[in-house]
Design a protein around this motif. Sequence first.
Motif, PDB file in Angstrom:
ATOM      1  N   VAL A  85      -0.681  -4.538 174.043  1.00  0.00           N
ATOM      2  CA  VAL A  85      -1.461  -4.606 172.808  1.00  0.00           C
ATOM      3  C   VAL A  85      -2.753  -3.841 173.062  1.00  0.00           C
ATOM      4  O   VAL A  85      -3.456  -4.092 174.040  1.00  0.00           O
ATOM      5  CB  VAL A  85      -1.769  -6.062 172.395  1.00  0.00           C
ATOM      6  N   VAL A  86      -3.050  -2.876 172.196  1.00  0.00           N
ATOM      7  CA  VAL A  86      -4.240  -2.043 172.368  1.00  0.00           C
ATOM      8  C   VAL A  86      -5.034  -2.011 171.069  1.00  0.00           C
ATOM      9  O   VAL A  86      -4.505  -2.294 169.993  1.00  0.00           O
ATOM     10  CB  VAL A  86      -3.865  -0.606 172.791  1.00  0.00           C
ATOM     11  N   LYS A  87      -6.286  -1.658 171.183  1.00  0.00           N
ATOM     12  CA  LYS A  87      -7.150  -1.573 170.015  1.00  0.00           C
ATOM     13  C   LYS A  87      -7.224  -0.139 169.524  1.00  0.00           C
ATOM     14  O   LYS A  87      -7.473   0.782 170.291  1.00  0.00           O
ATOM     15  CB  LYS A  87      -8.552  -2.085 170.343  1.00  0.00           C
ATOM     16  N   LEU A  88      -6.990   0.030 168.236  1.00  0.00           N
ATOM     17  CA  LEU A  88      -7.089   1.344 167.615  1.00  0.00           C
ATOM     18  C   LEU A  88      -8.562   1.692 167.406  1.00  0.00           C
ATOM     19  O   LEU A  88      -9.335   0.890 166.883  1.00  0.00           O
ATOM     20  CB  LEU A  88      -6.365   1.338 166.264  1.00  0.00           C
ATOM     21  N   THR A  89      -8.957   2.865 167.862  1.00  0.00           N
ATOM     22  CA  THR A  89     -10.337   3.310 167.707  1.00  0.00           C
ATOM     23  C   THR A  89     -10.346   4.672 167.019  1.00  0.00           C
ATOM     24  O   THR A  89      -9.297   5.242 166.709  1.00  0.00           O
ATOM     25  CB  THR A  89     -11.038   3.421 169.077  1.00  0.00           C
ATOM     26  N   SER A 101       1.284   4.689 156.396  1.00  0.00           N
ATOM     27  CA  SER A 101       2.135   4.521 157.578  1.00  0.00           C
ATOM     28  C   SER A 101       2.271   5.835 158.338  1.00  0.00           C
ATOM     29  O   SER A 101       2.336   5.847 159.574  1.00  0.00           O
ATOM     30  CB  SER A 101       3.517   4.010 157.166  1.00  0.00           C
ATOM     31  N   ILE A 102       2.283   6.954 157.620  1.00  0.00           N
ATOM     32  CA  ILE A 102       2.416   8.256 158.274  1.00  0.00           C
ATOM     33  C   ILE A 102       1.218   8.524 159.180  1.00  0.00           C
ATOM     34  O   ILE A 102       1.365   8.945 160.337  1.00  0.00           O
ATOM     35  CB  ILE A 102       2.565   9.379 157.226  1.00  0.00           C
ATOM     36  N   LEU A 103       0.018   8.275 158.663  1.00  0.00           N
ATOM     37  CA  LEU A 103      -1.191   8.504 159.451  1.00  0.00           C
ATOM     38  C   LEU A 103      -1.264   7.563 160.650  1.00  0.00           C
ATOM     39  O   LEU A 103      -1.631   7.970 161.758  1.00  0.00           O
ATOM     40  CB  LEU A 103      -2.433   8.335 158.575  1.00  0.00           C
ATOM     41  N   LEU A 104      -0.907   6.310 160.442  1.00  0.00           N
ATOM     42  CA  LEU A 104      -0.962   5.337 161.539  1.00  0.00           C
ATOM     43  C   LEU A 104       0.068   5.668 162.616  1.00  0.00           C
ATOM     44  O   LEU A 104      -0.224   5.607 163.815  1.00  0.00           O
ATOM     45  CB  LEU A 104      -0.750   3.931 161.004  1.00  0.00           C
ATOM     46  N   GLN A 105       1.262   6.033 162.197  1.00  0.00           N
ATOM     47  CA  GLN A 105       2.291   6.360 163.178  1.00  0.00           C
ATOM     48  C   GLN A 105       1.904   7.611 163.967  1.00  0.00           C
ATOM     49  O   GLN A 105       2.129   7.692 165.180  1.00  0.00           O
ATOM     50  CB  GLN A 105       3.646   6.584 162.487  1.00  0.00           C
ATOM     51  N   ARG A 106       1.313   8.574 163.294  1.00  0.00           N
ATOM     52  CA  ARG A 106       0.884   9.790 163.981  1.00  0.00           C
ATOM     53  C   ARG A 106      -0.196   9.471 165.019  1.00  0.00           C
ATOM     54  O   ARG A 106      -0.169   9.970 166.138  1.00  0.00           O
ATOM     55  CB  ARG A 106       0.371  10.799 162.960  1.00  0.00           C
ATOM     56  N   GLU A 107      -1.150   8.621 164.619  1.00  0.00           N
ATOM     57  CA  GLU A 107      -2.213   8.221 165.537  1.00  0.00           C
ATOM     58  C   GLU A 107      -1.661   7.368 166.669  1.00  0.00           C
ATOM     59  O   GLU A 107      -2.114   7.446 167.813  1.00  0.00           O
ATOM     60  CB  GLU A 107      -3.288   7.447 164.775  1.00  0.00           C
ATOM     61  N   GLY A 108      -0.655   6.571 166.343  1.00  0.00           N
ATOM     62  CA  GLY A 108      -0.096   5.646 167.320  1.00  0.00           C
ATOM     63  C   GLY A 108       0.724   6.300 168.409  1.00  0.00           C
ATOM     64  O   GLY A 108       0.993   5.685 169.451  1.00  0.00           O
ATOM     65  N   GLU A 109       1.128   7.561 168.206  1.00  0.00           N
ATOM     66  CA  GLU A 109       1.962   8.247 169.191  1.00  0.00           C
ATOM     67  C   GLU A 109       1.298   8.345 170.558  1.00  0.00           C
ATOM     68  O   GLU A 109       1.976   8.399 171.577  1.00  0.00           O
ATOM     69  CB  GLU A 109       2.309   9.652 168.689  1.00  0.00           C
ATOM     70  N   LYS A 110      -0.038   8.359 170.588  1.00  0.00           N
ATOM     71  CA  LYS A 110      -0.744   8.523 171.865  1.00  0.00           C
ATOM     72  C   LYS A 110      -1.340   7.220 172.375  1.00  0.00           C
ATOM     73  O   LYS A 110      -2.118   7.225 173.325  1.00  0.00           O
ATOM     74  CB  LYS A 110      -1.851   9.566 171.702  1.00  0.00           C
ATOM     75  N   GLY A 147     -10.558  -6.832 159.382  1.00  0.00           N
ATOM     76  CA  GLY A 147     -11.151  -6.223 160.565  1.00  0.00           C
ATOM     77  C   GLY A 147     -10.253  -6.081 161.775  1.00  0.00           C
ATOM     78  O   GLY A 147     -10.700  -5.610 162.829  1.00  0.00           O
ATOM     79  N   ASP A 148      -8.980  -6.461 161.674  1.00  0.00           N
ATOM     80  CA  ASP A 148      -8.082  -6.357 162.826  1.00  0.00           C
ATOM     81  C   ASP A 148      -7.623  -4.915 163.002  1.00  0.00           C
ATOM     82  O   ASP A 148      -7.131  -4.291 162.065  1.00  0.00           O
ATOM     83  CB  ASP A 148      -6.872  -7.271 162.625  1.00  0.00           C
ATOM     84  N   ARG A 149      -7.788  -4.369 164.200  1.00  0.00           N
ATOM     85  CA  ARG A 149      -7.399  -2.987 164.475  1.00  0.00           C
ATOM     86  C   ARG A 149      -6.474  -2.890 165.695  1.00  0.00           C
ATOM     87  O   ARG A 149      -6.415  -1.861 166.366  1.00  0.00           O
ATOM     88  CB  ARG A 149      -8.658  -2.129 164.725  1.00  0.00           C
ATOM     89  N   ARG A 150      -5.761  -3.948 165.978  1.00  0.00           N
ATOM     90  CA  ARG A 150      -4.864  -3.921 167.123  1.00  0.00           C
ATOM     91  C   ARG A 150      -3.554  -3.191 166.816  1.00  0.00           C
ATOM     92  O   ARG A 150      -3.130  -3.103 165.669  1.00  0.00           O
ATOM     93  CB  ARG A 150      -4.559  -5.351 167.594  1.00  0.00           C
ATOM     94  N   VAL A 151      -2.932  -2.690 167.875  1.00  0.00           N
ATOM     95  CA  VAL A 151      -1.617  -2.061 167.783  1.00  0.00           C
ATOM     96  C   VAL A 151      -0.704  -2.747 168.790  1.00  0.00           C
ATOM     97  O   VAL A 151      -1.075  -2.924 169.947  1.00  0.00           O
ATOM     98  CB  VAL A 151      -1.681  -0.552 168.091  1.00  0.00           C
ATOM     99  N   ARG A 152       0.459  -3.145 168.335  1.00  0.00           N
ATOM    100  CA  ARG A 152       1.419  -3.822 169.216  1.00  0.00           C
ATOM    101  C   ARG A 152       2.504  -2.843 169.644  1.00  0.00           C
ATOM    102  O   ARG A 152       3.133  -2.196 168.805  1.00  0.00           O
ATOM    103  CB  ARG A 152       2.064  -5.010 168.482  1.00  0.00           C
ATOM    104  N   CYS A 153       2.699  -2.720 170.948  1.00  0.00           N
ATOM    105  CA  CYS A 153       3.699  -1.807 171.503  1.00  0.00           C
ATOM    106  C   CYS A 153       4.887  -2.623 172.007  1.00  0.00           C
ATOM    107  O   CYS A 153       4.732  -3.464 172.896  1.00  0.00           O
ATOM    108  CB  CYS A 153       3.101  -1.002 172.653  1.00  0.00           C
TER     109      CYS A 153
END
Length: 295
Positions: A85-89, A101-110, A147-153
Amino acid sequence: MNSQLLKRGLAGAAVTALAAFGMLGAITGWLSSPPGLGSGTLLTNWTVGACHDLRQPDETAAAFISDTKDPVDCRSPHTTETFQVVKLTGKLAEEKERPSSILLQREGEKICSADKFDKHLGVTKRDAVRGLGIIRFFPSAEEWQNGDRRVRCDVIAGRDKNNNLPVFDGPLQNIYTEGDASAWRVCRNGTSEVFCNEPHTLELVYPWLLFGPDQIKKGRAFMTKVAMELCTPEISRYIGEPIDKRKDLRVVVEVPGESTQSAGSRVGHCWVGPAKDGAMLDKSLRNAAKNRSRS
């Protein structure tokens, strides 16, 4: 000098980041309840090691990026397992409304770490991973507004030839070192790549070998000799005992220029399999010595 040829088969190369994973399955319309939503508080579970049963095609589609269903016991059937679990910045995280979803998935790739993926599964430098990838989940629209900005992998398996999502029947944590990961290793039946829980003649052992242009010019015989010198000790460590003690097994090396290699490839591979022509296995040889002593 030969040790410089050894290269780790990185999870990033062996594992496909399956952000758009569910798009392989047809979106057949809305479910009786919105995808990824369950009963209760409808809050995302952010626990590393938690397991999730998401079998509806929509639930793992790229367009539906949140999962607020309750987790399940990892000893019961499940389709994903959280390893990080990481925080999106950054600029995207500053948006007040949840981005598309497109923008988030693109950002989430890294965002999700291949190293943490390996660590969760117990993958070592000698393990070749097949069929497992990464899927990402983001906060629900309401959680984002709060305010939640977490990403679950999560670990997820690739869909089978019938477009079904494979179901895990036990925890994936350390499965490559403590369990039987035959279903998720790379083997070969003839020239066809298969999973190691299927009938096969050879099993791939990392690290792979990278030959320099000067070494390739010396020809196949030279490269084969070098590959045998490098592969033999790696395979011995892989099976847990010196390979020369196993008369029923053999080392097979693959070097640039062979028919199984793509044109221009500089990569060589280490394989292990039955010494007898025509003999086949249906289970991985990883830690074969330890497994044999238990039986």
